[in-house]
Design a protein around this motif. Structure first.
Motif, PDB file in Angstrom:
ATOM      1  N   PRO A 171      -4.448   4.335  13.044  1.00 52.41           N
ATOM      2  CA  PRO A 171      -3.294   3.753  12.346  1.00 52.41           C
ATOM      3  C   PRO A 171      -3.049   4.435  11.004  1.00 52.41           C
ATOM      4  N   THR A 172      -1.792   4.516  10.619  1.00 52.95           N
ATOM      5  CA  THR A 172      -1.448   5.088   9.318  1.00 52.95           C
ATOM      6  C   THR A 172      -1.024   4.001   8.328  1.00 52.95           C
ATOM      7  N   ASP A 173      -1.335   2.760   8.651  1.00 54.08           N
ATOM      8  CA  ASP A 173      -1.204   1.651   7.705  1.00 54.08           C
ATOM      9  C   ASP A 173      -2.600   1.333   7.167  1.00 54.08           C
ATOM     10  N   PRO A 174      -2.776   1.237   5.851  1.00 48.70           N
ATOM     11  CA  PRO A 174      -4.126   1.065   5.274  1.00 48.70           C
ATOM     12  C   PRO A 174      -4.881  -0.144   5.807  1.00 48.70           C
ATOM     13  N   LYS A 175      -4.242  -1.308   5.858  1.00 50.11           N
ATOM     14  CA  LYS A 175      -4.939  -2.509   6.333  1.00 50.11           C
ATOM     15  C   LYS A 175      -5.240  -2.408   7.815  1.00 50.11           C
ATOM     16  N   ALA A 176      -4.307  -1.872   8.596  1.00 52.97           N
ATOM     17  CA  ALA A 176      -4.562  -1.702  10.026  1.00 52.97           C
ATOM     18  C   ALA A 176      -5.711  -0.725  10.259  1.00 52.97           C
ATOM     19  N   LEU A 177      -5.786   0.335   9.452  1.00 53.21           N
ATOM     20  CA  LEU A 177      -6.888   1.287   9.573  1.00 53.21           C
ATOM     21  C   LEU A 177      -8.213   0.621   9.223  1.00 53.21           C
ATOM     22  N   TYR A 178      -8.230  -0.154   8.151  1.00 57.03           N
ATOM     23  CA  TYR A 178      -9.446  -0.891   7.775  1.00 57.03           C
ATOM     24  C   TYR A 178      -9.877  -1.832   8.898  1.00 57.03           C
ATOM     25  N   ASP A 179      -8.927  -2.600   9.440  1.00 56.58           N
ATOM     26  CA  ASP A 179      -9.266  -3.555  10.499  1.00 56.58           C
ATOM     27  C   ASP A 179      -9.777  -2.836  11.738  1.00 56.58           C
ATOM     28  N   ARG A 180      -9.161  -1.701  12.100  1.00 58.52           N
ATOM     29  CA  ARG A 180      -9.590  -0.961  13.288  1.00 58.52           C
ATOM     30  C   ARG A 180     -11.029  -0.470  13.121  1.00 58.52           C
ATOM     31  N   ASP A 213       0.829  -1.198   0.000  1.00 57.40           N
ATOM     32  CA  ASP A 213       0.000   0.000   0.000  1.00 57.40           C
ATOM     33  C   ASP A 213       0.860   1.243   0.000  1.00 57.40           C
ATOM     34  N   ALA A 214       0.322   2.311  -0.610  1.00 62.69           N
ATOM     35  CA  ALA A 214       1.113   3.521  -0.843  1.00 62.69           C
ATOM     36  C   ALA A 214       1.644   4.129   0.436  1.00 62.69           C
ATOM     37  N   SER A 215       0.865   4.031   1.506  1.00 61.46           N
ATOM     38  CA  SER A 215       1.294   4.710   2.726  1.00 61.46           C
ATOM     39  C   SER A 215       2.072   3.795   3.652  1.00 61.46           C
ATOM     40  N   SER A 216       2.760   2.771   3.085  1.00 57.95           N
ATOM     41  CA  SER A 216       3.622   1.948   3.908  1.00 57.95           C
ATOM     42  C   SER A 216       4.942   2.636   4.201  1.00 57.95           C
ATOM     43  N   ALA A 217       5.109   3.867   3.679  1.00 57.43           N
ATOM     44  CA  ALA A 217       6.274   4.673   4.027  1.00 57.43           C
ATOM     45  C   ALA A 217       6.234   4.998   5.504  1.00 57.43           C
ATOM     46  N   PRO A 218       7.349   5.405   6.109  1.00 56.97           N
ATOM     47  CA  PRO A 218       7.348   5.694   7.550  1.00 56.97           C
ATOM     48  C   PRO A 218       6.208   6.617   7.931  1.00 56.97           C
ATOM     49  N   ALA A 219       5.426   6.206   8.918  1.00 48.04           N
ATOM     50  CA  ALA A 219       4.228   6.953   9.292  1.00 48.04           C
ATOM     51  C   ALA A 219       4.602   8.141  10.155  1.00 48.04           C
ATOM     52  N   ARG A 220       3.815   9.215   9.997  1.00 49.19           N
ATOM     53  CA  ARG A 220       3.953  10.390  10.862  1.00 49.19           C
ATOM     54  C   ARG A 220       2.687  10.505  11.699  1.00 49.19           C
ATOM     55  N   ARG A 278     -12.870  15.538   4.303  1.00 49.67           N
ATOM     56  CA  ARG A 278     -13.562  16.451   5.213  1.00 49.67           C
ATOM     57  C   ARG A 278     -12.814  16.743   6.512  1.00 49.67           C
ATOM     58  N   LEU A 279     -11.989  15.824   6.962  1.00 48.56           N
ATOM     59  CA  LEU A 279     -11.472  15.910   8.321  1.00 48.56           C
ATOM     60  C   LEU A 279     -10.028  16.404   8.374  1.00 48.56           C
ATOM     61  N   PRO A 280      -9.623  16.966   9.532  1.00 51.79           N
ATOM     62  CA  PRO A 280      -8.260  17.494   9.692  1.00 51.79           C
ATOM     63  C   PRO A 280      -7.273  16.378  10.007  1.00 51.79           C
ATOM     64  N   VAL A 281      -6.803  15.680   8.991  1.00 51.70           N
ATOM     65  CA  VAL A 281      -5.910  14.544   9.199  1.00 51.70           C
ATOM     66  C   VAL A 281      -4.519  14.861   8.678  1.00 51.70           C
ATOM     67  N   SER A 282      -3.543  14.115   9.156  1.00 44.76           N
ATOM     68  CA  SER A 282      -2.172  14.265   8.691  1.00 44.76           C
ATOM     69  C   SER A 282      -2.040  13.691   7.282  1.00 44.76           C
ATOM     70  N   PRO A 283      -1.003  14.082   6.540  1.00 41.86           N
ATOM     71  CA  PRO A 283      -0.782  13.467   5.229  1.00 41.86           C
ATOM     72  C   PRO A 283      -0.679  11.951   5.305  1.00 41.86           C
ATOM     73  N   ALA A 284      -0.057  11.424   6.365  1.00 41.41           N
ATOM     74  CA  ALA A 284       0.091   9.976   6.499  1.00 41.41           C
ATOM     75  C   ALA A 284      -1.265   9.294   6.685  1.00 41.41           C
ATOM     76  N   LEU A 285      -2.150   9.885   7.484  1.00 38.50           N
ATOM     77  CA  LEU A 285      -3.462   9.277   7.692  1.00 38.50           C
ATOM     78  C   LEU A 285      -4.325   9.400   6.442  1.00 38.50           C
ATOM     79  N   ARG A 286      -4.238  10.521   5.748  1.00 34.44           N
ATOM     80  CA  ARG A 286      -4.991  10.648   4.496  1.00 34.44           C
ATOM     81  C   ARG A 286      -4.527   9.599   3.484  1.00 34.44           C
TER      82      ARG A 286
END
Length: 410
Positions: free
Chosen positions: A238-247, A38-45, A288-296
């Motif tokens: 979480p800033t990992d796509p699969k972890a965010l989906y699971d959460r 997934d694209a956001s597997s880069a180091p999370a902020r 819509r929400l105030p999220v970090s680039p990593a979370l987006r």
């Protein structure tokens, strides 16, 4: 494939070297992204919905409405636009990976108030008429980062125009009527019913004075999963796509299981409803929400894990902006479980999200009719409701010169 989109796709796999030609580059990117992380597997902020008073919902068919006439120029009808060279369409995964990679490039934002601006709209069908109307409201919102402060909203009625130049020509050929009154027939399906309704459509100019509202709340953006969507809670996601989906899946499931037994949906229906809730949460996070680039970035990737999400290719929104569309298909007004299978009744629609993958931004979301049932004047492809995202940024202070006459909303 446009160069800016190729660049965004390449950013999702920075190890890809330059290709010797355009055809090979397309093939390489498609093959690489099909097996890429997934694209956001880069180091999370580290780093649901808006007020009910915001008017994000639409007036249900069958209620009395007052809408307006064309004011000169007419908005383009949302439509898919085939490419002249007819390249292989991007998959939903490729679109979302590219958007996720691009969104990581955005700088972290700062400020005490979140300012957002968008347009809510709907297309209106008229029985026996070969044209659609398009009714819109522009909305602005200021939300304080800290709870307990006033939050402000400005609603500006933009009126209604014919939905396209072709619709305007058909309206003129019909004698340029200034209003319509008609009845919608009753509808019944498996014990669910919709009563007959009378609809009045009146041509009026846009409102000259906007409505300005204020109220006190805890950031006023509803929930993501089981949490209030405050900046603090969003930063814990979480800033990992699969972890965010699971959460989110786990929290939404737990909320349903906590409901009284008689209010719980059948397991088949629950899975169907969960996919819609997850898709809406994803739209909230990317638009819509105030999220970090990593979370987006993670939210774009999360959307690709939802069953039923597919690509719609290039699509133009009602403001004329072109992007890549993904859709959660096969939604329905009425859903029933029969013999362990979902039975869909009423009008079927797809929830569409239009994305600019080269910048990692969401342009628009809409419920687009795929199988009209009620009211019978609706047609396939009609956007029965939509939101056009225009601006979202943190600012240091409120523009009180525009907000000082706000009415209190409870």
């Amino acid at each position: 494939m446009p160069d800016d989109l190729l660049q965004a796709l390449a950013a999702a796999r920075p190890d890809l070297g330059p290709a010797p030609d355009r055809t090979r580059r397309d093939r390489d990117l498609t093959r690489a992204l099909a097996s890429a992380p997934d694209a956001s597997s880069a180091p999370a902020r580290r780093g649901r919905s808006l007020w009910k008073a915001a008017g994000l919902g639409v007036v249900a068919a069958g209620t009395a409405v007052a809408v307006i006439a064309t004011t000169g120029t007419t908005p383009p009808t949302p439509q898919s636009r085939p490419s002249e060279t007819a390249p292989t369409p991007l998959s939903a995964r490729e679109i979302l990976l590219a958007a996720g990679a691009s969104s990581l490039k955005a700088p972290a934002a700062e400020g005490d108030f979140l300012y957002t601006r968008w347009i809510s709209g709907r297309q209106i069908s008229i029985p026996g008429k070969d044209y659609l109307l398009d009714s819109r409201t522009e909305q602005e919102m200021w939300r304080a980062k800290e709870p307990g402060h006033y939050q402000y909203m400005i609603n500006r009625d933009l009126g209604t125009a014919l939905a396209s130049s072709a619709a305007e020509q058909a309206w003129k050929a019909d004698g340029s009527p200034r209003g319509w009154t008609f009845e919608t027939p009753p509808f019944e399906f498996f014990g669910m019913s919709q009563e007959r309704g009378r609809v009045r459509v009146k041509l009026e100019p846009p409102a000259t004075t906007p409505d300005v509202w204020r109220h006190v709340s805890d950031f006023g953006v509803g929930r993501i999963g089981s949490r209030l969507a405050t900046p603090e809670n969003l930063a814990k996601l979480p800033t990992d796509p699969k972890a965010l989906y699971d959460r989110l899946l786990r929290e939404m499931t737990a909320m349903t299981d906590a409901a009284p037994k008689e209010n719980r949906p059948d397991p088949v229906q629950h899975r169907y409803l969960l996919s819609g809730d997850l898709f809406r949460a994803g739209v909230d996070l990317v638009a819509r929400l105030p999220v970090s680039p990593a979370l987006r970035s993670a939210a774009f990737g999360m959307l690709s894990h939802i069953p039923g999400v597919e690509s719609r290719g290039e699509m133009t929104d009602p403001l004329g902006r072109t992007g890549q569309a993904i859709a959660l298909t096969g939604r329905a007004d009425s859903n029933f479980v029969r013999n362990g299978e979902m039975v869909q009744g009423g009008t079927l629609y797809d929830t569409v999200l239009i994305i600019d993958p080269s910048t990692g931004t969401a342009l628009a979301t809409a419920d687009q009719i795929s199988k009209p049932v009620w009211p019978p004047s609706d047609r396939q492809g009609q956007w029965r409701s939509y939101e056009l995202f225009q601006e979202s940024r943190w600012i240091p202070a409120l523009p009180m010169s525009r907000l000082k006459h706000a009415k209190h909303s409870r």
